[in-house]
Design a protein around this motif. Structure first.
Motif, PDB file in Angstrom:
ATOM      1  N   ARG A 132     -11.490   0.675   3.521  1.00  0.00           N
ATOM      2  CA  ARG A 132     -10.695   1.901   3.339  1.00  0.00           C
ATOM      3  C   ARG A 132      -9.510   1.655   2.411  1.00  0.00           C
ATOM      4  O   ARG A 132      -9.185   2.478   1.568  1.00  0.00           O
ATOM      5  N   ILE A 133      -8.865   0.500   2.577  1.00  0.00           N
ATOM      6  CA  ILE A 133      -7.739   0.150   1.702  1.00  0.00           C
ATOM      7  C   ILE A 133      -8.238   0.056   0.263  1.00  0.00           C
ATOM      8  O   ILE A 133      -7.598   0.572  -0.651  1.00  0.00           O
ATOM      9  N   HIS A 134      -9.368  -0.574   0.066  1.00  0.00           N
ATOM     10  CA  HIS A 134      -9.964  -0.678  -1.272  1.00  0.00           C
ATOM     11  C   HIS A 134     -10.244   0.705  -1.855  1.00  0.00           C
ATOM     12  O   HIS A 134      -9.912   0.984  -3.011  1.00  0.00           O
ATOM     13  N   GLU A 135     -10.819   1.579  -1.049  1.00  0.00           N
ATOM     14  CA  GLU A 135     -11.142   2.928  -1.520  1.00  0.00           C
ATOM     15  C   GLU A 135      -9.897   3.719  -1.899  1.00  0.00           C
ATOM     16  O   GLU A 135      -9.898   4.453  -2.888  1.00  0.00           O
ATOM     17  N   GLU A 136      -8.838   3.575  -1.133  1.00  0.00           N
ATOM     18  CA  GLU A 136      -7.617   4.339  -1.383  1.00  0.00           C
ATOM     19  C   GLU A 136      -6.785   3.784  -2.532  1.00  0.00           C
ATOM     20  O   GLU A 136      -6.160   4.530  -3.265  1.00  0.00           O
ATOM     21  N   GLY A 193      -7.902   1.230  -4.883  1.00  0.00           N
ATOM     22  CA  GLY A 193      -8.637   0.763  -6.049  1.00  0.00           C
ATOM     23  C   GLY A 193      -8.496  -0.733  -6.265  1.00  0.00           C
ATOM     24  O   GLY A 193      -9.025  -1.284  -7.233  1.00  0.00           O
ATOM     25  N   TRP A 194      -7.775  -1.407  -5.367  1.00  0.00           N
ATOM     26  CA  TRP A 194      -7.605  -2.852  -5.473  1.00  0.00           C
ATOM     27  C   TRP A 194      -8.896  -3.550  -5.074  1.00  0.00           C
ATOM     28  O   TRP A 194      -9.631  -3.080  -4.214  1.00  0.00           O
ATOM     29  N   THR A 195      -9.149  -4.701  -5.678  1.00  0.00           N
ATOM     30  CA  THR A 195     -10.306  -5.503  -5.279  1.00  0.00           C
ATOM     31  C   THR A 195     -10.012  -6.134  -3.913  1.00  0.00           C
ATOM     32  O   THR A 195      -8.846  -6.236  -3.503  1.00  0.00           O
ATOM     33  N   ILE A 196     -11.062  -6.577  -3.246  1.00  0.00           N
ATOM     34  CA  ILE A 196     -10.882  -7.243  -1.953  1.00  0.00           C
ATOM     35  C   ILE A 196     -10.029  -8.497  -2.143  1.00  0.00           C
ATOM     36  O   ILE A 196      -9.157  -8.797  -1.326  1.00  0.00           O
ATOM     37  N   LYS A 197     -10.227  -9.215  -3.234  1.00  0.00           N
ATOM     38  CA  LYS A 197      -9.436 -10.406  -3.514  1.00  0.00           C
ATOM     39  C   LYS A 197      -7.948 -10.057  -3.664  1.00  0.00           C
ATOM     40  O   LYS A 197      -7.079 -10.770  -3.156  1.00  0.00           O
ATOM     41  N   GLU A 198      -7.639  -8.938  -4.337  1.00  0.00           N
ATOM     42  CA  GLU A 198      -6.244  -8.501  -4.481  1.00  0.00           C
ATOM     43  C   GLU A 198      -5.639  -8.146  -3.123  1.00  0.00           C
ATOM     44  O   GLU A 198      -4.489  -8.495  -2.837  1.00  0.00           O
ATOM     45  N   ILE A 199      -6.420  -7.464  -2.300  1.00  0.00           N
ATOM     46  CA  ILE A 199      -5.938  -7.074  -0.969  1.00  0.00           C
ATOM     47  C   ILE A 199      -5.651  -8.321  -0.138  1.00  0.00           C
ATOM     48  O   ILE A 199      -4.593  -8.434   0.478  1.00  0.00           O
ATOM     49  N   ARG A 200      -6.591  -9.266  -0.137  1.00  0.00           N
ATOM     50  CA  ARG A 200      -6.395 -10.501   0.616  1.00  0.00           C
ATOM     51  C   ARG A 200      -5.175 -11.258   0.120  1.00  0.00           C
ATOM     52  O   ARG A 200      -4.406 -11.802   0.896  1.00  0.00           O
ATOM     53  N   SER A 201      -4.985 -11.272  -1.191  1.00  0.00           N
ATOM     54  CA  SER A 201      -3.833 -11.961  -1.771  1.00  0.00           C
ATOM     55  C   SER A 201      -2.526 -11.331  -1.303  1.00  0.00           C
ATOM     56  O   SER A 201      -1.553 -12.030  -1.007  1.00  0.00           O
ATOM     57  N   LYS A 202      -2.489 -10.007  -1.230  1.00  0.00           N
ATOM     58  CA  LYS A 202      -1.272  -9.308  -0.814  1.00  0.00           C
ATOM     59  C   LYS A 202      -0.930  -9.567   0.651  1.00  0.00           C
ATOM     60  O   LYS A 202       0.212  -9.402   1.054  1.00  0.00           O
ATOM     61  N   ILE A 251       0.844  -1.203   0.000  1.00  0.00           N
ATOM     62  CA  ILE A 251       0.000   0.000   0.000  1.00  0.00           C
ATOM     63  C   ILE A 251       0.879   1.253   0.000  1.00  0.00           C
ATOM     64  O   ILE A 251       0.632   2.194  -0.769  1.00  0.00           O
ATOM     65  N   ILE A 252       1.887   1.264   0.849  1.00  0.00           N
ATOM     66  CA  ILE A 252       2.800   2.410   0.924  1.00  0.00           C
ATOM     67  C   ILE A 252       3.439   2.667  -0.429  1.00  0.00           C
ATOM     68  O   ILE A 252       3.481   3.800  -0.915  1.00  0.00           O
ATOM     69  N   LYS A 253       3.914   1.615  -1.057  1.00  0.00           N
ATOM     70  CA  LYS A 253       4.548   1.756  -2.368  1.00  0.00           C
ATOM     71  C   LYS A 253       3.540   2.232  -3.414  1.00  0.00           C
ATOM     72  O   LYS A 253       3.825   3.144  -4.189  1.00  0.00           O
ATOM     73  N   HIS A 254       2.353   1.633  -3.426  1.00  0.00           N
ATOM     74  CA  HIS A 254       1.319   1.973  -4.411  1.00  0.00           C
ATOM     75  C   HIS A 254       0.880   3.436  -4.284  1.00  0.00           C
ATOM     76  O   HIS A 254       0.671   4.113  -5.296  1.00  0.00           O
ATOM     77  N   LEU A 255       0.735   3.903  -3.059  1.00  0.00           N
ATOM     78  CA  LEU A 255       0.264   5.265  -2.831  1.00  0.00           C
ATOM     79  C   LEU A 255       1.389   6.294  -2.887  1.00  0.00           C
ATOM     80  O   LEU A 255       1.134   7.498  -2.864  1.00  0.00           O
ATOM     81  N   GLY A 256       2.636   5.818  -2.938  1.00  0.00           N
ATOM     82  CA  GLY A 256       3.771   6.731  -3.019  1.00  0.00           C
ATOM     83  C   GLY A 256       3.976   7.544  -1.758  1.00  0.00           C
ATOM     84  O   GLY A 256       4.360   8.714  -1.815  1.00  0.00           O
ATOM     85  N   ILE A 257       3.719   6.918  -0.620  1.00  0.00           N
ATOM     86  CA  ILE A 257       3.933   7.600   0.653  1.00  0.00           C
ATOM     87  C   ILE A 257       5.165   7.023   1.326  1.00  0.00           C
ATOM     88  O   ILE A 257       5.707   6.012   0.891  1.00  0.00           O
ATOM     89  N   ARG A 258       5.616   7.672   2.395  1.00  0.00           N
ATOM     90  CA  ARG A 258       6.930   7.342   2.952  1.00  0.00           C
ATOM     91  C   ARG A 258       6.939   6.326   4.079  1.00  0.00           C
ATOM     92  O   ARG A 258       7.889   5.578   4.224  1.00  0.00           O
TER      93      ARG A 258
END
Length: 93
Positions: free
Chosen positions: A64-68, A70-79, A24-31
């Protein structure tokens, strides 16, 4: 503090919230985790407790992770290591 997430590791479910948080940090480009907590609108200790497997990722945070991201719930669970086709709460008991 003991780890409350004693989830048995299988080939389909190797829970690792650290991978998800880092992705998530990498995807959102935060530190860091502090910026992540602001972005997800949760208190910094929540992210820390999730990273250290003291607190599970709940449904509200999953959304919230999905909203921020754009990943599907399945993608989030996989990660976070959950590659099961279906999720049932009794699978964890």
């Amino acid at each position: 503090m003991p780890n409350i997430l004693d989830i048995p590791e299988t080939s389909e479910f190797n829970y690792d919230p650290e991978n998800l948080l880092d992705a998530i940090i990498k995807h959102l480009g935060i530190r860091n985790d502090a910026a992540l907590s602001r972005r997800l609108e949760v208190a910094p200790p929540v992210v820390s407790k999730i990273r250290h497997r003291i607190l599970p990722i709940g449904a509200t945070l999953l959304i919230r992770i999905h909203e921020e991201t754009g990943w599907t719930i399945k993608e989030i669970r996989s990660k976070m290591g959950d590659n099961r086709e279906k999720f049932r709460i009794h699978d964890l008991i």
